[in-house]
Design an enzyme around this catalytic site. Structure first.
Site, PDB file in Angstrom:
ATOM      1  CG  HIS A  76      41.090  15.043  66.182  1.00  0.00           C
ATOM      2  ND1 HIS A  76      42.376  14.699  66.536  1.00  0.00           N
ATOM      3  CD2 HIS A  76      41.212  16.027  65.241  1.00  0.00           C
ATOM      4  CE1 HIS A  76      43.235  15.426  65.849  1.00  0.00           C
ATOM      5  NE2 HIS A  76      42.548  16.246  65.063  1.00  0.00           N
ATOM      6  CG  ASP A 115      45.501  18.498  58.451  1.00  0.00           C
ATOM      7  OD1 ASP A 115      44.700  19.116  59.175  1.00  0.00           O
ATOM      8  OD2 ASP A 115      45.982  17.391  58.767  1.00  0.00           O
ATOM      9  CG  HIS A 116      41.738  16.342  57.613  1.00  0.00           C
ATOM     10  ND1 HIS A 116      41.765  14.985  57.402  1.00  0.00           N
ATOM     11  CD2 HIS A 116      42.707  16.598  58.527  1.00  0.00           C
ATOM     12  CE1 HIS A 116      42.699  14.430  58.164  1.00  0.00           C
ATOM     13  NE2 HIS A 116      43.278  15.402  58.853  1.00  0.00           N
ATOM     14  CG  HIS A 174      38.805  16.572  61.498  1.00  0.00           C
ATOM     15  ND1 HIS A 174      39.309  15.528  60.755  1.00  0.00           N
ATOM     16  CD2 HIS A 174      39.893  17.253  61.954  1.00  0.00           C
ATOM     17  CE1 HIS A 174      40.626  15.558  60.764  1.00  0.00           C
ATOM     18  NE2 HIS A 174      41.007  16.601  61.465  1.00  0.00           N
ATOM     19  CG  ASP A 213      43.550  14.034  62.026  1.00  0.00           C
ATOM     20  OD1 ASP A 213      43.691  13.330  61.019  1.00  0.00           O
ATOM     21  OD2 ASP A 213      44.011  15.176  62.137  1.00  0.00           O
TER      22      ASP A 213
END
Length: 310
Positions: free
Chosen positions: A142, A67-68, A63, A212
Site C-alpha cells: 500500500h 478510515d482504518h 495501517h 488496503d
C-alpha cells in the site's frame, strides 16, 4: 463447537456514505472480542450490533490511514465513561502508538483501565497468542506501511464418548489425556484405543484479513490455505489502472488471490463510494472464485460454517 464469529461493522473505503461505514470488524473467539481496524463510527456500529464492549480486549490496526483508525479515540473515550476495567491492547505501528497515546493522554487522561500498545512492523511474525488462537501479521502493498492479519485457531481437543467411557469405567482423571489423543490402559493392563473412546476434534479454523493492498504474490503466500479470507475489492476491472495507482485491488484480483491461495471462502469489501450496488463486483469475483460473498454492515458470519452462501 466453539464460537468463532465474524461481525462486519464497516466495509466502505475512505469516504463514508449513507450505505457504508469505514473499515471495522469484530472477531468473536469464545466470547472474547477482537477488533480489526477501527474506522470512524466504530463505537456506534458496536452498539447497533449489540456487541459487548467489556469483552473487547484487542484492537488490530492494519495501517495508519484515517478510515482504518479514526474511530479509536471515541471508542476508548466511551469505554472510559462506561467504567471499563481490565486492559486494552492496541496492535499498531510505532507512529500510531505515539499519536494515539498523546490523544488518549489528553482526552482520556483519567480512564479507569490501562491501554497498552503492542508495536508491529511490516515483517511477517506472530504478534499475539493465547491458548485458543494465534495472530500473525504479514506485509501488504500500500502507499503507507500496512499489514494483514491471520487468525489461526490452535488444535482443538477430541470429544469424549460419554456412554463408552462410562461403560468401561474410565476414571475422570484420564479424560484430559483422552481428549489429547492418548489411549487408555485399564487397571488390568488392557489398552483401549483412543478412537474407541473419543471422536475427532472440531477443525481449527483460520481467518485472514487483507485491508488496503495491491495484488501481490507475497500476500497469496501469507493467506495460503486459510479457511476464510477477507480481501479488499475497492474497484471493478474497468478501473484496474486507478486501483493500481492508488495501491488497491479489483474484485477480480481479490478472487484471484483466493483461488491461488487455495482458501475456502472469500469475503470482499472496502467498496468505493462510486458503487450504489456492489452486485457487479460480486459477479466479477465469482467468475474466478465462486465461493465469494459481499461484506455488508451488520453481517454476522459463523466461521465454523464453510458452505457456500450468497
Amino acid at each position: 463447537m466453539t464460537r468463532l464469529e465474524l461481525n462486519i461493522l464497516g466495509c466502505g473505503s475512505a469516504t463514508m456514505t449513507p450505505r457504508h461505514q469505514p473499515s471495522c470488524q469484530v472477531l468473536n473467539v469464545r466470547d472474547n472480542l477482537m477488533m480489526i481496524d477501527c474506522g470512524e463510527g466504530a463505537q456506534l456500529a458496536v452498539r447497533r450490533m449489540k456487541l459487548k464492549l467489556m469483552r473487547l480486549n484487542h484492537i488490530f490496526i492494519s495501517h495508519l490511514h484515517g478510515d482504518h483508525c479514526f474511530g479509536l479515540p471515541g471508542l476508548i473515550s466511551t469505554m472510559a465513561l462506561l467504567n471499563r476495567t481490565g486492559s486494552l491492547t492496541i496492535h499498531t505501528f510505532k507512529d500510531g502508538a505515539e499519536l494515539f497515546g498523546q490523544m488518549l493522554d489528553y482526552f482520556c487522561r483519567e480512564r479507569p483501565f490501562e491501554v497498552r500498545f503492542n508495536i508491529i512492523d511490516t515483517h511477517k511474525r506472530v504478534i499475539w497468542e493465547d491458548d485458543a488462537i494465534t495472530v500473525t501479521s504479514f506485509p501488504l502493498v500500500h502507499r503507507v506501511p500496512a499489514v494483514g492479519f491471520r487468525f489461526q485457531e490452535k488444535p482443538k481437543l477430541r470429544h469424549i464418548i460419554g456412554e463408552e467411557v462410562k461403560r468401561l469405567g474410565v476414571p475422570h482423571y484420564a479424560m484430559n489425556a483422552l481428549r489429547q489423543g492418548e489411549d487408555w490402559v485399564s487397571p488390568e493392563g488392557i489398552v483401549v484405543p483412543n478412537d474407541q473412546l473419543t471422536t475427532p476434534a472440531d477443525p481449527a479454523i483460520s481467518y485472514a484479513y487483507c485491508s488496503d493492498t495491491k495484488f501481490s504474490r507475497r500476500v497469496i503466500k501469507s493467506v495460503e490455505g486459510a479457511d476464510w479470507l477477507y480481501h479488499e475489492a475497492t474497484y471493478d476491472e474497468s478501473l484496474r489502472v486507478k486501483a493500481h495507482n492508488r495501491h488497491h485491488s479489483t474484485a477480480l484480483e481479490a478472487a484471484t488471490v483466493a483461488r491461488e491461495a487455495g482458501v475456502k471462502q472469500l469475503i470482499i469489501g472496502h467498496f468505493s463510494k462510486r458503487y450504489l450496488d456492489e452486485t457487479p463486483l460480486l459477479e466479477e469475483a465469482r467468475s474466478v472464485f465462486p465461493a465469494t460473498r459481499l461484506a455488508n454492515e451488520g453481517l454476522v458470519v459463523d466461521l465454523n460454517q464453510l458452505g457456500v452462501r450468497s
